[in-house]
Design an enzyme around this catalytic site. Structure first.
Site, PDB file in Angstrom:
ATOM      1  N   CYS A   1      -1.559   8.612  -3.949  1.00  0.00           N
ATOM      2  CA  CYS A   1      -0.298   8.156  -4.543  1.00  0.00           C
ATOM      3  C   CYS A   1       0.072   8.888  -5.827  1.00  0.00           C
ATOM      4  O   CYS A   1       1.081   9.593  -5.892  1.00  0.00           O
ATOM      5  CB  CYS A   1      -0.371   6.659  -4.822  1.00  0.00           C
ATOM      6  SG  CYS A   1      -0.714   5.640  -3.380  1.00  0.00           S
TER       7      CYS A   1
ATOM      8  N   HIS B   1       3.282   3.663  -9.878  1.00  0.00           N
ATOM      9  CA  HIS B   1       2.119   4.566  -9.908  1.00  0.00           C
ATOM     10  C   HIS B   1       2.395   5.844 -10.698  1.00  0.00           C
ATOM     11  O   HIS B   1       2.020   6.948 -10.294  1.00  0.00           O
ATOM     12  CB  HIS B   1       1.648   4.891  -8.491  1.00  0.00           C
ATOM     13  CG  HIS B   1       0.727   3.839  -7.938  1.00  0.00           C
ATOM     14  ND1 HIS B   1      -0.241   4.091  -6.995  1.00  0.00           N
ATOM     15  CD2 HIS B   1       0.624   2.518  -8.225  1.00  0.00           C
ATOM     16  CE1 HIS B   1      -0.889   2.976  -6.720  1.00  0.00           C
ATOM     17  NE2 HIS B   1      -0.371   2.006  -7.455  1.00  0.00           N
TER      18      HIS B   1
END
Length: 214
Positions: free
Chosen positions: A91, A140
């Protein structure tokens, strides 16, 4: 909601390649040079990022039975890349590279814990040129809700987890919020991240869709 979002996206540059092109272009321009142009001539940017999607998971990339008509339409009316490598397989490293054009290994500290550490992002550059900036969905890019790590000149940040019971799908709330942002800012140039969760975990499709493949 996804088909409606696609309709709005047709006049906007979407996908990571467009975002990186803008990052390189703006970084080469004198400050304010782009802002001096007529706002109506400047494109909007909608960056749709999927999670854990393999190269061959879409019909437009040769999947034998998957039906992805909206994405196929984007590919047919835009540009498809067949030699493209992400900066990381997980991610945060992927997001770091796409937002900054820098390799994740060039950062002194792990970005998901310490943010992008004063690196210039595409949203920094576009905001400085008068663009409205937004982010819908997964984050993220550092610790959530920690302004000290930076929000990268993103004015409207709505961090959302996936939905489990929405009949529109697990990312329906993200798509609907994205449409709201687009309609709110349609009269001026904007940049929008639409970062969903589909493909990141098992999908529970509607029974009507399942029957098509039985």
């Amino acid at each position: 909601p996804s088909s409606r979002l696609l309709h709005i996206c047709r006049r906007s540059a979407s996908a990571a390649a467009a975002a990186l092109w803008v990052l390189l272009f703006l970084s080469s321009q004198p400050r304010g040079a782009v802002a001096s142009r007529d706002d109506d001539d400047r494109p909007n940017f909608i960056f749709i990022l999927t999670e854990d999607m393999g190269f061959g998971d879409l019909a437009c990339y040769g999947h034998p039975y998957a039906k992805t008509p909206n994405i196929d339409r984007l590919a047919a009316e835009g540009t498809s890349f067949v030699r493209f490598y992400v900066t990381g397989a997980t991610c945060n490293p992927s997001r770091t590279g796409l937002m900054t054009s820098r390799h994740p290994a060039s950062f002194p500290n792990y970005m998901d814990d310490f943010g992008l550490q004063n690196a210039t992002t595409i949203t920094d550059l576009l905001y400085a040129e008068g663009y409205s900036t937004g982010h819908m969905g997964k984050w993220h890019l550092g610790q959530e809700n920690d302004p000290e790590q930076g929000t990268y000149s993103i004015e409207d940040i709505r961090i959302m987890s996936r939905s489990h019971n929405d009949p529109g799908g697990k990312d329906a709330v993200i798509f609907n919020s994205s449409i709201d942002f687009i309609e709110q800012h349609k009269d001026r140039p904007f940049y929008l991240n639409v970062w969903g969760h589909v493909a990141h975990s098992p999908v529970e499709p509607h029974p009507d869709l399942v029957r098509e493949f039985c």
